[in-house]
Enzyme design. Structure first.
Site, PDB file in Angstrom:
ATOM      1  N   ASP A  19       0.812  -1.169   0.070  1.00  0.00           N
ATOM      2  CA  ASP A  19       0.034   0.033  -0.016  1.00  0.00           C
ATOM      3  C   ASP A  19       0.822   1.308  -0.107  1.00  0.00           C
ATOM      4  OD1 ASP A  19       0.807  -0.327   2.618  1.00  0.00           O
ATOM      5  OD2 ASP A  19      -1.132   0.104   3.588  1.00  0.00           O
TER       6      ASP A  19
ATOM      7  N   TYR B 233       3.027   4.619   0.760  1.00  0.00           N
ATOM      8  CA  TYR B 233       3.398   5.043   1.978  1.00  0.00           C
ATOM      9  C   TYR B 233       2.441   6.079   2.798  1.00  0.00           C
ATOM     10  CZ  TYR B 233       7.970   3.976  -0.344  1.00  0.00           C
ATOM     11  OH  TYR B 233       8.951   3.154  -0.672  1.00  0.00           O
TER      12      TYR B 233
ATOM     13  N   PHE C 242       6.381   2.165  -4.129  1.00  0.00           N
ATOM     14  CA  PHE C 242       7.905   2.175  -3.690  1.00  0.00           C
ATOM     15  C   PHE C 242       8.545   3.414  -3.976  1.00  0.00           C
ATOM     16  CE2 PHE C 242       7.481  -2.298  -4.319  1.00  0.00           C
ATOM     17  CZ  PHE C 242       7.658  -2.821  -3.188  1.00  0.00           C
TER      18      PHE C 242
ATOM     19  N   HIS D 185      10.342  -9.331   0.699  1.00  0.00           N
ATOM     20  CA  HIS D 185      10.324  -8.037   0.534  1.00  0.00           C
ATOM     21  C   HIS D 185      11.685  -7.123   0.835  1.00  0.00           C
ATOM     22  CE1 HIS D 185       8.577  -3.835   1.373  1.00  0.00           C
ATOM     23  NE2 HIS D 185       7.550  -4.443   0.615  1.00  0.00           N
TER      24      HIS D 185
END
Length: 226
Positions: free
Chosen positions: A66, A68, A79, A191
């Protein structure tokens, strides 16, 4: 939200957003704003990933979780942060792996728009989040929207690369029939978060592997330098 969908994605998303669940999502988001809650990214940026990467130009899909949830960070690309905003730890680790993989030095900013314009779809599984509350919109109804986006890419005959970092991205891809077989490449790893990057993200070489695959299938690689 239909008014925000870029033209190339309208055949994919208009039916989803015009369905009862899609209208409920839109109503819920408007209710959150009316209640005074801060939602990131701003409404105009919620489909920015699709605007910068039309469906017929997608070469690579990078799935995030999701947006930031800090002020000024979310910009509608997974990202990515706007130029001038300090890159968060996950993005720093992405740049570390990029340098180790391709010899590309860490850029001076965290804006990944240059990737998006080359066909890298930077898609979060949820496209909004409440300020300061990571994962707060994970069950708001975005899954049907972003599932449709991933399915549309998977249904294309042109081979694409799906870079799946972490369990959320991998679980989403597992629901898409076109990714269980077919012409596409799946690159899976932990991740890039500092909590998991050392468990296999570092050393996974996603950038060079993606370009090798794209080159072998006549699609041309991505210039990962920013």
């Amino acid at each position: 939200m239909i008014d925000l969908v870029p033209d190339s994605w309208k055949p994919v998303l208009d039916p989803v957003l015009d369905a009862p669940a899609g209208r409920a999502l839109d109503d819920w988001l408007r209710g959150e704003a009316a209640a005074g809650r801060t939602v990131y990214p701003p409404r105009a940026d919620r489909f920015r990933a699709l605007a910068l990467t039309p469906l017929d130009r997608v070469k690579v899909v990078i799935l995030g979780q999701d947006p930031y949830h800090g002020p000024g960070q979310a910009m509608g690309l997974a990202f990515s942060v706007p130029a001038g905003v300090k890159p968060p730890p996950s993005l720093v680790n992405i740049f570390k792996e990029l340098e180790a993989d391709c010899g590309i030095a860490r850029p001076a900013h965290g804006d990944l728009s240059g990737w998006a314009r080359q066909g890298v779809l930077l898609l979060n599984t949820a496209l909004t989040v409440e300020a300061g509350k990571a994962g707060s919109h994970a069950r708001a109804g975005w899954a049907a929207v972003t599932d449709a986006v991933v399915q549309a890419v998977a249904a294309r005959e042109e081979p694409s690369v799906f870079i799946l970092w972490g369990s959320h991205a991998q679980a989403k891809a597992a629901r898409v029939a076109g990714l269980r077989a077919g012409p596409h490449l799946r690159i899976e790893s932990p991740h890039p978060s500092p909590l998991s990057a050392y468990r296999g993200f570092f050393g996974s070489r996603p950038f060079s592997r993606a370009n090798d695959f794209l080159g072998a299938h006549g699609r041309g690689g991505v210039d990962w330098a920013l």
